[in-house]
Scaffold this motif. Structure first.
Motif, PDB file in Angstrom:
ATOM      1  N   LEU A 180     -18.609  31.901   8.248  1.00 28.93           N
ATOM      2  CA  LEU A 180     -19.061  30.528   8.501  1.00 28.93           C
ATOM      3  C   LEU A 180     -17.985  29.737   9.233  1.00 28.93           C
ATOM      4  CD1 LEU A 180     -21.047  29.318   5.346  1.00 28.93           C
ATOM      5  CD2 LEU A 180     -21.858  29.379   7.705  1.00 28.93           C
ATOM      6  N   GLU A 181     -16.740  29.940   8.813  1.00 29.62           N
ATOM      7  CA  GLU A 181     -15.646  29.216   9.475  1.00 29.62           C
ATOM      8  C   GLU A 181     -15.521  29.637  10.936  1.00 29.62           C
ATOM      9  OE1 GLU A 181     -12.252  30.058   7.109  1.00 29.62           O
ATOM     10  OE2 GLU A 181     -12.698  28.529   5.584  1.00 29.62           O
ATOM     11  N   GLY A 182     -15.736  30.917  11.211  1.00 26.42           N
ATOM     12  CA  GLY A 182     -15.583  31.408  12.578  1.00 26.42           C
ATOM     13  C   GLY A 182     -16.847  31.385  13.396  1.00 26.42           C
ATOM     14  N   LEU A 183     -17.956  30.951  12.774  1.00 23.28           N
ATOM     15  CA  LEU A 183     -19.244  31.003  13.473  1.00 23.28           C
ATOM     16  C   LEU A 183     -19.306  29.971  14.595  1.00 23.28           C
ATOM     17  CD1 LEU A 183     -22.127  32.305  13.410  1.00 23.28           C
ATOM     18  CD2 LEU A 183     -22.820  30.337  12.016  1.00 23.28           C
ATOM     19  N   THR A 184     -19.683  30.428  15.758  1.00 23.20           N
ATOM     20  CA  THR A 184     -19.924  29.527  16.886  1.00 23.20           C
ATOM     21  C   THR A 184     -21.418  29.469  17.146  1.00 23.20           C
ATOM     22  OG1 THR A 184     -19.628  31.357  18.451  1.00 23.20           O
ATOM     23  CG2 THR A 184     -17.694  29.995  17.944  1.00 23.20           C
ATOM     24  N   PHE A 185     -21.833  28.463  17.866  1.00 16.94           N
ATOM     25  CA  PHE A 185     -23.251  28.310  18.166  1.00 16.94           C
ATOM     26  C   PHE A 185     -23.720  29.547  18.945  1.00 16.94           C
ATOM     27  CE2 PHE A 185     -26.945  26.161  20.230  1.00 16.94           C
ATOM     28  CZ  PHE A 185     -27.570  25.761  19.048  1.00 16.94           C
ATOM     29  N   PRO A 186     -24.855  30.127  18.557  1.00 11.12           N
ATOM     30  CA  PRO A 186     -25.242  31.426  19.115  1.00 11.12           C
ATOM     31  C   PRO A 186     -25.740  31.403  20.554  1.00 11.12           C
ATOM     32  CG  PRO A 186     -26.912  30.641  17.586  1.00 11.12           C
ATOM     33  CD  PRO A 186     -25.759  29.693  17.480  1.00 11.12           C
ATOM     34  N   TYR A 187     -25.860  30.221  21.141  1.00 11.79           N
ATOM     35  CA  TYR A 187     -26.321  30.152  22.528  1.00 11.79           C
ATOM     36  C   TYR A 187     -25.242  29.489  23.388  1.00 11.79           C
ATOM     37  CZ  TYR A 187     -30.634  31.064  20.037  1.00 11.79           C
ATOM     38  OH  TYR A 187     -31.574  31.621  19.210  1.00 11.79           O
ATOM     39  N   GLN A 188     -25.126  29.933  24.623  1.00 12.46           N
ATOM     40  CA  GLN A 188     -24.051  29.460  25.495  1.00 12.46           C
ATOM     41  C   GLN A 188     -24.195  27.986  25.847  1.00 12.46           C
ATOM     42  OE1 GLN A 188     -23.934  32.060  28.888  1.00 12.46           O
ATOM     43  NE2 GLN A 188     -22.735  33.626  27.819  1.00 12.46           N
ATOM     44  N   VAL A 189     -25.435  27.545  25.980  1.00  7.69           N
ATOM     45  CA  VAL A 189     -25.678  26.168  26.412  1.00  7.69           C
ATOM     46  C   VAL A 189     -26.482  25.434  25.340  1.00  7.69           C
ATOM     47  CG1 VAL A 189     -26.701  24.684  28.173  1.00  7.69           C
ATOM     48  CG2 VAL A 189     -25.663  26.879  28.832  1.00  7.69           C
ATOM     49  N   TYR A 190     -26.027  24.242  24.987  1.00 14.24           N
ATOM     50  CA  TYR A 190     -26.802  23.398  24.070  1.00 14.24           C
ATOM     51  C   TYR A 190     -27.949  22.757  24.838  1.00 14.24           C
ATOM     52  CZ  TYR A 190     -23.045  23.582  20.593  1.00 14.24           C
ATOM     53  OH  TYR A 190     -22.121  23.997  19.672  1.00 14.24           O
ATOM     54  N   ARG A 191     -29.097  22.675  24.195  1.00 15.75           N
ATOM     55  CA  ARG A 191     -30.187  21.904  24.792  1.00 15.75           C
ATOM     56  C   ARG A 191     -29.869  20.416  24.643  1.00 15.75           C
ATOM     57  NH1 ARG A 191     -35.822  24.787  22.716  1.00 15.75           N
ATOM     58  NH2 ARG A 191     -35.272  26.926  23.326  1.00 15.75           N
ATOM     59  N   GLU A 192     -30.407  19.650  25.544  1.00 20.70           N
ATOM     60  CA  GLU A 192     -30.171  18.208  25.491  1.00 20.70           C
ATOM     61  C   GLU A 192     -30.687  17.653  24.163  1.00 20.70           C
ATOM     62  OE1 GLU A 192     -31.192  14.162  28.065  1.00 20.70           O
ATOM     63  OE2 GLU A 192     -31.598  16.156  28.907  1.00 20.70           O
ATOM     64  N   GLY A 193     -29.837  16.924  23.480  1.00 21.37           N
ATOM     65  CA  GLY A 193     -30.207  16.326  22.196  1.00 21.37           C
ATOM     66  C   GLY A 193     -29.804  17.154  20.996  1.00 21.37           C
ATOM     67  N   GLN A 194     -29.478  18.443  21.199  1.00 24.52           N
ATOM     68  CA  GLN A 194     -29.145  19.310  20.073  1.00 24.52           C
ATOM     69  C   GLN A 194     -27.857  18.885  19.375  1.00 24.52           C
ATOM     70  OE1 GLN A 194     -29.114  23.431  21.328  1.00 24.52           O
ATOM     71  NE2 GLN A 194     -30.814  23.940  19.983  1.00 24.52           N
ATOM     72  N   GLN A 195     -26.821  18.635  20.152  1.00 24.26           N
ATOM     73  CA  GLN A 195     -25.520  18.332  19.543  1.00 24.26           C
ATOM     74  C   GLN A 195     -25.520  17.065  18.698  1.00 24.26           C
ATOM     75  OE1 GLN A 195     -22.906  18.967  23.105  1.00 24.26           O
ATOM     76  NE2 GLN A 195     -21.692  20.185  21.686  1.00 24.26           N
ATOM     77  N   PRO A 196     -26.081  15.948  19.184  1.00 23.81           N
ATOM     78  CA  PRO A 196     -26.117  14.766  18.304  1.00 23.81           C
ATOM     79  C   PRO A 196     -26.968  14.984  17.051  1.00 23.81           C
ATOM     80  CG  PRO A 196     -27.306  14.369  20.369  1.00 23.81           C
ATOM     81  CD  PRO A 196     -26.542  15.626  20.546  1.00 23.81           C
ATOM     82  N   PHE A 197     -28.027  15.752  17.199  1.00 27.89           N
ATOM     83  CA  PHE A 197     -28.878  16.086  16.049  1.00 27.89           C
ATOM     84  C   PHE A 197     -28.078  16.875  15.016  1.00 27.89           C
ATOM     85  CE2 PHE A 197     -32.331  19.068  14.397  1.00 27.89           C
ATOM     86  CZ  PHE A 197     -32.855  18.147  13.500  1.00 27.89           C
ATOM     87  N   MET A 198     -27.337  17.876  15.480  1.00 21.34           N
ATOM     88  CA  MET A 198     -26.533  18.702  14.591  1.00 21.34           C
ATOM     89  C   MET A 198     -25.421  17.891  13.934  1.00 21.34           C
ATOM     90  SD  MET A 198     -26.435  21.967  17.159  1.00 21.34           S
ATOM     91  CE  MET A 198     -25.101  22.815  16.356  1.00 21.34           C
ATOM     92  N   SER A 199     -24.776  17.038  14.693  1.00 17.82           N
ATOM     93  CA  SER A 199     -23.692  16.217  14.148  1.00 17.82           C
ATOM     94  C   SER A 199     -24.187  15.305  13.035  1.00 17.82           C
ATOM     95  CB  SER A 199     -23.045  15.380  15.256  1.00 17.82           C
ATOM     96  OG  SER A 199     -22.471  16.202  16.238  1.00 17.82           O
ATOM     97  N   GLU A 200     -25.363  14.737  13.257  1.00 18.16           N
ATOM     98  CA  GLU A 200     -25.922  13.815  12.267  1.00 18.16           C
ATOM     99  C   GLU A 200     -26.288  14.556  10.980  1.00 18.16           C
ATOM    100  OE1 GLU A 200     -26.427   9.853  11.420  1.00 18.16           O
ATOM    101  OE2 GLU A 200     -25.696  10.751  13.276  1.00 18.16           O
ATOM    102  N   ILE A 201     -26.854  15.748  11.107  1.00 21.49           N
ATOM    103  CA  ILE A 201     -27.187  16.543   9.920  1.00 21.49           C
ATOM    104  C   ILE A 201     -25.917  16.927   9.163  1.00 21.49           C
ATOM    105  CG2 ILE A 201     -28.085  18.770   9.133  1.00 21.49           C
ATOM    106  CD1 ILE A 201     -30.197  18.608  11.278  1.00 21.49           C
ATOM    107  N   TYR A 202     -24.921  17.402   9.887  1.00 14.38           N
ATOM    108  CA  TYR A 202     -23.670  17.833   9.251  1.00 14.38           C
ATOM    109  C   TYR A 202     -23.034  16.673   8.485  1.00 14.38           C
ATOM    110  CZ  TYR A 202     -18.964  19.718   8.679  1.00 14.38           C
ATOM    111  OH  TYR A 202     -17.783  20.149   8.146  1.00 14.38           O
ATOM    112  N   ARG A 203     -22.943  15.533   9.128  1.00 15.08           N
ATOM    113  CA  ARG A 203     -22.329  14.364   8.482  1.00 15.08           C
ATOM    114  C   ARG A 203     -23.107  13.970   7.230  1.00 15.08           C
ATOM    115  NH1 ARG A 203     -22.760   9.171   7.812  1.00 15.08           N
ATOM    116  NH2 ARG A 203     -24.771   9.067   8.862  1.00 15.08           N
TER     117      ARG A 203
END
Length: 779
Positions: A180-203
């Motif tokens: 889990l610590e070393g896991l990177t996102f499994p796709y090379q490119v984030y879709r638009e909107g994915q990163q803010p969505f993920m950040s909000e869930i994580y927080r």
């Protein structure tokens, strides 16, 4: 150093549990009865005796720090002897019980005894194992005296056995943490909107808060939610639940977990399914005298758990059933046990929120820190009301009465008393000139009669295990028990109704608002929750009806170019019930225009099957492929229809369907699978007395009752239907909405921000607008 903090009872249950699998209802009743007998026996203690004596113990053993605790039922003084007593209730005849019958019971008493003698520097102590029969209250006490050396051998023998499992789990936990610590996102490119969505869930999950996220279709919500949710699992007791309303959601989640595993993640994931889907028998009956997978379940559970935990990581239904058959244990209960040790649990809403099947082991136990992701959360409003509602039909009770005719001794007198009670209540309701009787409480006469019948049926099922009518009797029993169980939650947000339905009378407990118990679950049992969907609009509606406006909300803009979707509202067409016949010709003309604008697959959604058929009769299908979503289609029929529809169109193809059905939600029509939709009406729920009850209730809560009962639920279905059109960056399509009400401010305020709406008035032709839309994409 590894630290193991565990209750003695939990440890001995894991190691030494034995016996048969019993139904949840029977277990609950046994626990309730056992607690009463337990307390009753402790009331016989004399002055010096102590009850519920807390005891704890810590020791570093084989490089593992053990922190053990528990409560001794009784610390007794008899003739200058100190005695530790462990009290157990049982359904086994007590004369058949000896110290070997239930190994977990004896080991629990011995471990308590060792912990006590070590603390008080005693050389020996007497241990009593006191059994009380739950029905006839007969007792048996197994007595023996143990030296500290004998107790020490037993104690560390148990720790040695548990260490084997500790080491297995520690290896998994270390792998989980590292990957889990070393896991990177499994796709090379984030879709638009994915990163803010993920950040909000994580927080949100890290802080243990509640989030409502409106995340548009096509941003990759499943991978984004799972990836960020799994990243928050930082402690052993952390567990992530991914909740869905439909099986397709679980399927997508499992595929996502498999992708993460291929990317290097090492976690244990289990998918929970219904008992009916998991059963290895021809018919579901969990009585251990009937089901070989329930008989001796606990004797074989530990080995089965170790086997699957060592050899596999992603536990879906076929795999669990395979292990269940191999070890002769119930796959459904096996899956629930696996969930205790899994990192990720994929399941239906019910397993967290439904009081009848909620996983108490996770949501009423402080040992775990469950975090939840609720996919397609817009479905939870209706589903939560259904979870806290129950119905009882007179016809079903009458059928139960007749099915008991061949049984001796028969409980028919109790069932007849229930029928007479129901008839009396119907007469009282008619005397008040009410076609639908509504009350703020459930009549005590009904509850009393129900309790009498359920007690008789429970004994009957225990003594007639091979009876030819057992199945229908069992179904009748569960129907009555569920009604009584839901009544325990009755508050001012509930109503009791008596309604005539065809040739039957139905007695119902209706939940109008489940937000109180849902919020209680979220606040007291969950360590962070994210509700997400493409259609949480308006957000205040969902926040109010799910968690009483508790939580914060976040909206992600659509990643797609608004020009990809052409939204046309025909404000010249009224679809109100009494004027529907006047709308048919314009609807038909609109469908022709849509089909002729571009060859492709189209769906027209209606508010009802009656309306659908009214238009279908006027539609000339010559030159088109026409498919019809029929009422009450089975799963196989629906899938066949969907597969046929998704095939590339040779000539214009049109599916006649209804809003809120399986074709308007939860289905991906990617690429050329769907060129457009036509939505007839604003999808208002049916005007009936039940929805009027909802409306009136919401007004009493200071809300706009009409909007909460009709406008918002309807518009959510419309947005879901339109959302089928654009699923990827390359999709293009049209959506035509027909109703004069779409031209009002109320509705236009509910339109998603990315819709670019074109109004079609009475004297204009929609065919021109559609042709112009498609011409934009001609190379």
């Amino acid at each position: 150093m590894e630290t193991v903090k565990i209750a003695v009872k939990e440890l001995v249950t894991f190691l030494y549990a034995s016996g048969d699998l019993e139904s949840k209802g029977r277990v609950r009743e046994a626990q309730k009865r056992g607690q009463a007998l337990h307390f009753e026996h402790q009331q016989t203690y004399v002055d010096k005796d102590q009850s519920e004596v807390f005891v704890s113990f810590s020791d570093v053993y084989k490089n593992i720090e053990f922190l053990l605790s528990g409560r001794i039922d009784g610390l007794l003084y008899r003739e200058d002897k100190l005695i530790i007593e462990e009290i157990k209730s049982t359904s086994t005849a007590v004369h058949l019980i000896d110290e070997k019958t239930y190994p977990a019971h004896l080991m629990q008493a011995l471990m308590y005894a060792y912990m006590y003698v070590k603390k008080h520097n005693l050389k020996n102590i007497e241990v009593w194992l006191h059994y009380i029969h739950r029905e006839n209250k007969t007792t048996k006490t197994i007595k023996d005296c143990y030296t500290v050396e004998a107790l020490e051998r037993a104690f560390y023998q148990a720790l040695d056995a548990y260490i084997e499992w500790v080491m297995i789990f520690r290896e998994h936990y270390d792998n989980r943490t590292k990957t889990l610590e070393g896991l990177t996102f499994p796709y090379q490119v984030y879709r638009e909107g994915q990163q803010p969505f993920m950040s909000e869930i994580y927080r949100t999950l890290i802080k243990g808060e509640v989030l409502y996220a409106t995340a548009p279709t096509g941003i990759g919500k499943t991978i984004a939610a799972l990836y960020s949710g799994l990243k928050t699992l930082t402690k052993k007791e952390d567990k992530l639940f991914y909740l869905t309303a439909k099986n397709v959601g679980k399927t997508v989640a499992v595929k996502t977990v498999e992708d993460l595993k291929a990317h290097g993640l090492k976690i244990k994931s289990v998918t929970l399914n219904s008992k009916e889907n998991m059963c290895l028998q021809a018919e579901v009956d969990c009585d251990p005298d009937i089901c070989p997978f329930a008989k001796g379940f606990f004797n074989r559970l530990r080995e089965a758990l170790k086997d699957i935990f060592i050899h596999d990581d992603i536990y879906d239904a076929p795999l669990i059933k395979q292990y269940g058959a191999l070890h002769t244990i119930c796959p459904h209960e096996f899956a629930l046990t696996i969930a205790e040790y899994a990192d990720l649990v994929l399941c239906d809403f019910n397993y967290v929120f439904d009081p009848r099947i909620r996983l108490l082991r996770f949501f009423e136990d402080s040992l775990y820190r469950p975090k939840i992701l609720v996919d397609e959360a817009h479905n939870l409003v209706d589903r939560s009301r259904a979870m806290y509602s129950a119905s009882l039909s007179r016809k079903s009770v009458n059928d139960l009465y007749h099915n008991l005719s061949s049984i001796k001794p028969s409980p028919r007198a109790s069932v007849m008393h229930l029928l007479n009670t129901m008839d009396e209540m119907v007469k009282d309701a008619h005397a008040a000139n009410a076609t639908l009787h509504i009350d703020d409480t459930v009549d005590e006469r009904l509850l009393f009669a129900l309790e009498g019948v359920t007690q008789k049926l429970e004994k009957l099922l225990e003594t007639h295990k091979k009876h030819q009518k057992r199945k229908v009797i069992r179904e009748g029993y569960f129907m009555l028990v569920q009604f009584l169980r839901i009544h325990d939650y009755f508050t001012e947000a509930f109503r009791f109704t008596i309604a005539n339905e065809r040739d039957d009378t139905v007695f119902s407990i209706l939940c109008l608002d489940a937000s109180t118990p849902l919020l209680e679950t979220i606040k007291h049992s969950v360590n962070g929750a994210t509700f997400f969907s493409a259609t949480l609009t308006p957000t205040t509606y969902f926040k109010t009806l799910l968690t009483k406006n508790y939580g914060h909300d976040y909206q992600i803009p659509s990643p797609f170019n608004p020009s990809q979707l052409g939204v046309f509202i025909d404000t010249a067409t009224t679809t109100k019930y009494r004027q529907r016949h006047l709308s048919v010709s314009r609807i038909v003309d609109t469908l022709y225009a849509m089909l002729e604008s571009k060859v492709g697959n189209y769906i027209v959604f209606f508010p009802s099957y009656a309306y659908l058929h009214m238009v279908l009769e006027a539609f000339d299908a010559t030159g088109y492929d026409v498919l019809i979503h029929k009422q009450n289609m089975g799963l196989v029929e629906r899938q066949t229809l969907l597969d046929t529809f998704k095939r590339p169109a040779i000539k214009p193809k049109l599916l006649f369907s209804v809003l809120g059905g399986s074709f308007s939600e939860g289905v991906d029509y990617v690429g050329d699978m769907l060129a457009g939709v036509c939505v007839v009406g604003v999808a208002l729920p049916q005007f009936n007395k039940i929805n009027e009850l909802l409306k009136d209730y919401f007004y009493t809560q200071g809300l706009d009752g009409f909007d909460y009962a009709y406008t918002f639920p309807g518009m959510n279905k419309v947005i879901q239907a339109v959302g089928r059109v654009i699923r990827t960056e390359s999709d293009r399509g049209v959506a035509v909405l027909l109703d004069t009400r779409y031209n009002t401010q109320k509705y236009q305020m509910l339109f998603p921000k990315h819709w670019q709406v074109t109004e079609v008035i009475e004297d204009t032709y929609i065919s021109d607008f559609l042709r112009m839309f498609w011409q934009k994409f001609v190379a």
